[in-house]
Design a protein around this motif. Structure first.
Motif, PDB file in Angstrom:
ATOM      1  N   PHE A  36      12.860  16.794   5.124  1.00 38.54           N
ATOM      2  CA  PHE A  36      13.071  17.702   3.922  1.00 38.54           C
ATOM      3  C   PHE A  36      12.267  17.097   2.295  1.00 38.54           C
ATOM      4  O   PHE A  36      10.791  18.319   1.999  1.00 38.54           O
ATOM      5  N   GLU A  37      11.411  16.021   2.676  1.00 34.94           N
ATOM      6  CA  GLU A  37      10.989  15.492   1.416  1.00 34.94           C
ATOM      7  C   GLU A  37       9.039  16.345   2.209  1.00 34.94           C
ATOM      8  O   GLU A  37       8.836  16.994   1.098  1.00 34.94           O
ATOM      9  N   GLN A  38       9.295  16.203   3.245  1.00 29.91           N
ATOM     10  CA  GLN A  38       8.011  17.257   3.703  1.00 29.91           C
ATOM     11  C   GLN A  38       7.950  19.005   3.535  1.00 29.91           C
ATOM     12  O   GLN A  38       7.000  19.293   2.830  1.00 29.91           O
ATOM     13  N   THR A  39       9.215  19.196   3.160  1.00 26.42           N
ATOM     14  CA  THR A  39       9.399  21.098   2.878  1.00 26.42           C
ATOM     15  C   THR A  39       9.153  21.090   1.625  1.00 26.42           C
ATOM     16  O   THR A  39       7.864  21.703   0.901  1.00 26.42           O
ATOM     17  N   ILE A  40       9.488  20.013   0.663  1.00 24.73           N
ATOM     18  CA  ILE A  40       9.566  20.075  -1.052  1.00 24.73           C
ATOM     19  C   ILE A  40       7.493  20.162  -1.119  1.00 24.73           C
ATOM     20  O   ILE A  40       7.697  20.579  -1.704  1.00 24.73           O
ATOM     21  N   PHE A  41       7.423  19.028  -0.533  1.00 20.94           N
ATOM     22  CA  PHE A  41       5.837  18.646  -0.640  1.00 20.94           C
ATOM     23  C   PHE A  41       5.175  19.616  -0.475  1.00 20.94           C
ATOM     24  O   PHE A  41       4.442  20.315  -0.846  1.00 20.94           O
ATOM     25  N   ARG A  42       5.435  20.274   0.901  1.00 22.51           N
ATOM     26  CA  ARG A  42       4.441  21.794   1.341  1.00 22.51           C
ATOM     27  C   ARG A  42       4.365  23.426   0.325  1.00 22.51           C
ATOM     28  O   ARG A  42       3.746  23.762   0.199  1.00 22.51           O
ATOM     29  N   ASN A  88       7.758   2.782  -0.524  1.00 21.45           N
ATOM     30  CA  ASN A  88       7.379   3.240  -1.499  1.00 21.45           C
ATOM     31  C   ASN A  88       5.877   2.622  -0.848  1.00 21.45           C
ATOM     32  O   ASN A  88       5.170   2.332  -1.665  1.00 21.45           O
ATOM     33  N   LYS A 115       4.858  12.412   5.693  1.00 19.71           N
ATOM     34  CA  LYS A 115       6.005  12.540   5.146  1.00 19.71           C
ATOM     35  C   LYS A 115       6.698  13.394   6.443  1.00 19.71           C
ATOM     36  O   LYS A 115       6.182  14.032   7.539  1.00 19.71           O
ATOM     37  N   SER A 116       8.492  13.380   6.185  1.00 19.68           N
ATOM     38  CA  SER A 116       8.848  14.629   7.339  1.00 19.68           C
ATOM     39  C   SER A 116      10.021  14.596   6.536  1.00 19.68           C
ATOM     40  O   SER A 116      10.523  14.448   5.234  1.00 19.68           O
ATOM     41  N   TYR A 168       7.197  26.248  -8.249  1.00 13.81           N
ATOM     42  CA  TYR A 168       7.439  25.114  -8.202  1.00 13.81           C
ATOM     43  C   TYR A 168       7.109  24.287  -8.839  1.00 13.81           C
ATOM     44  O   TYR A 168       9.278  24.144 -10.012  1.00 13.81           O
TER      45      TYR A 168
END
Length: 71
Positions: free
Chosen positions: A34-40, A1, A31-32, A49
């Protein structure tokens, strides 16, 4: 967190309860994967989105209704 960004990490060295030394360094949290992909995707295509999130919520609600039906 831990929030994304640069943080200062500090370490303290004690021997027999007495303070010996302190050191600090910068710690980068990014971030890296899958999390980075969703964020981008969310940042670049906000409207798409949002539509996807609404569609996913509707689908999971419908699927939950089918799975947990009490007939």
């Amino acid at each position: 967190n831990v929030p994304v960004g640069t943080h200062k990490a500090r370490a303290f060295l004690f021997r027999n309860g007495l303070f010996i030394k302190e050191t600090s360094t910068q710690l980068a949290i990014v971030k890296s994967g899958f999390e980075q992909t969703i964020f981008r995707f969310a940042s670049d295509h906000g409207f798409g989105y949002g539509l996807f999130a609404i569609g996913l919520a509707m689908f999971t609600g419908w699927l939950g209704r089918i799975i947990f039906r009490k007939d």
